[in-house]
Scaffold this motif. Structure first.
Motif, short mmCIF file in Angstrom:
data_model
loop_
_atom_site.label_atom_id
_atom_site.label_comp_id
_atom_site.label_asym_id
_atom_site.label_seq_id
_atom_site.Cartn_x
_atom_site.Cartn_y
_atom_site.Cartn_z
N LEU A 192 0.81 -1.12 0.00
CA LEU A 192 -0.22 0.01 -0.13
C LEU A 192 0.87 1.35 -0.23
O LEU A 192 0.48 2.11 -0.67
N ALA A 193 1.82 1.24 0.64
CA ALA A 193 2.78 2.35 0.69
C ALA A 193 3.54 2.65 -0.68
O ALA A 193 3.58 3.71 -1.20
N SER A 194 3.80 1.49 -1.48
CA SER A 194 4.20 1.72 -2.48
C SER A 194 3.18 2.36 -3.63
O SER A 194 3.52 3.06 -4.55
N PHE A 195 2.07 2.06 -3.53
CA PHE A 195 0.89 2.71 -4.17
C PHE A 195 0.95 4.17 -4.09
O PHE A 195 0.49 4.81 -4.99
N GLU A 196 1.30 4.55 -2.92
CA GLU A 196 1.17 6.10 -2.61
C GLU A 196 2.41 6.67 -2.78
O GLU A 196 2.62 7.80 -2.47
N ASN A 197 3.59 5.82 -3.11
CA ASN A 197 4.74 6.37 -3.60
C ASN A 197 5.54 6.87 -2.41
O ASN A 197 6.33 7.99 -2.49
N ILE A 198 5.43 6.13 -1.24
CA ILE A 198 6.32 6.19 -0.29
C ILE A 198 6.95 5.10 0.33
O ILE A 198 6.67 3.94 -0.02
N LYS A 199 8.05 5.22 1.34
CA LYS A 199 8.82 4.22 1.69
C LYS A 199 8.52 4.17 3.36
O LYS A 199 8.39 5.15 3.78
N LEU A 200 8.45 2.76 3.90
CA LEU A 200 8.22 2.78 5.30
C LEU A 200 9.54 2.09 5.86
O LEU A 200 10.12 1.05 5.51
N SER A 201 10.03 2.65 6.90
CA SER A 201 10.94 1.82 7.57
C SER A 201 10.60 0.49 8.37
O SER A 201 9.41 0.58 8.45
N ARG A 202 11.57 -0.28 8.71
CA ARG A 202 10.93 -1.40 9.30
C ARG A 202 10.21 -1.43 10.46
O ARG A 202 9.15 -2.12 10.60
N GLU A 203 10.46 -0.64 11.19
CA GLU A 203 9.61 -0.16 12.58
C GLU A 203 8.54 0.36 12.33
O GLU A 203 7.39 0.01 12.81
N THR A 204 8.43 1.19 11.32
CA THR A 204 6.95 1.99 10.98
C THR A 204 5.97 0.77 10.47
O THR A 204 4.94 0.83 10.68
N VAL A 205 6.69 -0.13 9.63
CA VAL A 205 5.63 -1.29 9.17
C VAL A 205 5.22 -2.05 10.36
O VAL A 205 3.98 -2.41 10.31
N GLN A 206 5.87 -2.30 11.25
CA GLN A 206 5.28 -3.16 12.41
C GLN A 206 4.35 -2.40 13.40
O GLN A 206 3.36 -2.65 13.80
N LEU A 207 4.83 -0.97 13.34
CA LEU A 207 3.82 -0.17 13.99
C LEU A 207 2.58 0.05 13.33
O LEU A 207 1.37 0.02 14.00
N LEU A 208 2.58 0.14 12.04
CA LEU A 208 1.44 0.12 11.21
C LEU A 208 0.51 -1.16 11.37
O LEU A 208 -0.64 -1.03 11.33
N ALA A 209 1.07 -2.48 11.31
CA ALA A 209 0.58 -3.49 11.60
C ALA A 209 -0.16 -3.65 12.87
O ALA A 209 -1.35 -3.96 13.08
N GLU A 210 0.67 -3.11 14.10
CA GLU A 210 -0.12 -3.18 15.36
C GLU A 210 -1.15 -2.09 15.23
O GLU A 210 -2.27 -2.39 15.97
N TYR A 211 -1.22 -0.85 14.69
CA TYR A 211 -2.16 0.01 14.69
C TYR A 211 -3.26 -0.53 13.75
O TYR A 211 -4.50 -0.14 14.38
N SER A 212 -3.26 -1.18 12.86
CA SER A 212 -4.19 -1.46 11.95
C SER A 212 -4.98 -3.04 12.32
O SER A 212 -6.03 -3.31 11.86
N GLY A 213 -4.23 -3.86 13.16
CA GLY A 213 -4.76 -5.20 13.14
C GLY A 213 -4.77 -5.82 11.85
O GLY A 213 -3.79 -5.69 10.98
N ARG A 214 -5.78 -6.37 11.42
CA ARG A 214 -5.97 -7.12 10.01
C ARG A 214 -7.00 -6.39 9.36
O ARG A 214 -7.52 -6.72 8.30
N ASN A 215 -7.18 -5.08 9.65
CA ASN A 215 -7.93 -4.08 8.94
C ASN A 215 -7.31 -3.21 7.80
O ASN A 215 -6.83 -2.47 8.06
#
Length: 332
Positions: free
Chosen positions: A150-173
């Motif tokens: 999804l980040a690639s669709f928006e033309n941004i990159k996420l650090s490894r920690e940010t990916v995990q924080l987003l996973a924590e924030y979003s759950g499976r939604n």
């Protein structure tokens, strides 16, 4: 012809041409909507087709024959998007299956439904005849991959920690994750690499309590601090449903972690079971020691009650306080 992976269904739609027929069903609205949009974009922008949106329950005998066989006046073909296809009546079903068998000329078709094949006879038939993808919520282990996609669709990159924080924030939604990533892209701009600080600035604002702190206080069994965090989040407009959803996803992982640790397991087993990676994995290991041990049935009922309370206009702080009291015992 069941398609097991989203990426495979996406690939087929991207390569689709005249005469193709696909079906997408299942409860995950984000994936279903994204595939519909991709199909419409493909045929409208690349093939210059007319787009027709129909509802399954409104189709009568002869409708599909007329739609499929009528010539398009100004376009080379027509794409039909038929929603709620599980409601198509018997007569229209017969027509549909006949066209599937014979093939379409100058037309393409995507059928969608929120139901799954076990709930609908026509979906069972379609699953055997055409490429058919069922949209379920992704597994925990798939969520980081979705964040990167999804980040690639928006033309941004996420650090490894940010990916995990987003996973924590979003759950499976995935819808919630997509909204968060869209906000990150708007705030930081195309081509940006977003780190933890950049994520928190967008999702929580600068120098404000964030949703991660709220969860940390609850699963560290610090009732007073959790109540303060809840009040602060509500004061700045955080959505109560989002808070409950976040806590529920975290609580499920905490329960799993406690069971694994009590059974003699460690980080590796917790990671395999929950899909968690740094920094969430370290948090879960700590929560297994600090979280209040609540009967799962009691906690589940507390979440259900909070969900009901949101829908019945109970004061938001009161309903969150009740949930916090059910999940904690410490007063600090």
């Amino acid at each position: 012809m069941k398609i097991s992976k989203y990426s495979e269904m996406e690939r087929r739609i991207i390569k689709a041409d005249t005469g193709c027929i696909f079906a997408v069903s299942g409860p995950d609205i984000f994936q279903s909507t994204r595939l519909q949009d991709l199909m419409a974009e493909k045929f409208k922008n690349e093939l210059k087709y007319d787009i027709f949106r129909l509802v399954g329950g409104e189709l009568r005998e002869g409708d599909l024959r007329r739609y499929f066989l009528e010539n398009s006046l100004f376009a080379p073909g027509k794409l039909f998007l038929i929603s709620k296809c599980h409601n198509i009546g018997k007569a229209a079903q017969s027509e549909l299956m006949r066209f599937i068998g014979e093939g379409l000329n100058d037309c393409a078709l995507l059928l969608t439904s929120l139901k799954v094949p076990r709930e609908s006879t026509i979906l069972q038939k379609l699953e055997k005849k055409i490429p058919f993808y069922i949209c379920y919520e992704p597994f925990e282990k798939e969520i980081p991959g979705w964040a990167v996609r999804l980040a690639s669709f928006e033309n941004i990159k996420l650090s490894r920690e940010t990916v995990q924080l987003l996973a924590e924030y979003s759950g499976r939604n995935l819808g919630r994750m997509s909204d968060a990533i869209a906000k990150l892209a708007l705030y930081h701009g195309p081509g940006s690499t977003v780190d933890r600080k950049g994520l928190l600035e967008v999702l929580s604002g600068r120098n404000r309590t964030d949703i991660f702190h709220f969860g940390d206080m609850i699963f560290s069994n610090r009732r007073g601090k959790a109540l303060e965090a809840a009040w602060s989040l509500l004061r700045y407009g955080e959505d109560t449903n989002r808070l409950i959803s976040y806590l529920f996803g975290q609580w499920q992982k905490v329960v799993q972690t406690m069971e694994i640790v009590e059974g003699g397991g460690g980080k590796k087993e917790v990671a395999n079971k929950t899909g968690a990676r740094f920094p969430l994995l370290d948090k879960l290991m700590r929560y297994s020691r600090t979280a209040c041990k609540v009967d799962p049935a009691v906690a589940a009922e507390a979440f259900a009650e909070a969900d009901r309370a949101v829908k019945t206009s109970v004061d938001q702080l009161v309903l969150l306080a009740r949930l916090i009291f059910a999940l904690t015992s410490g007063q600090s």
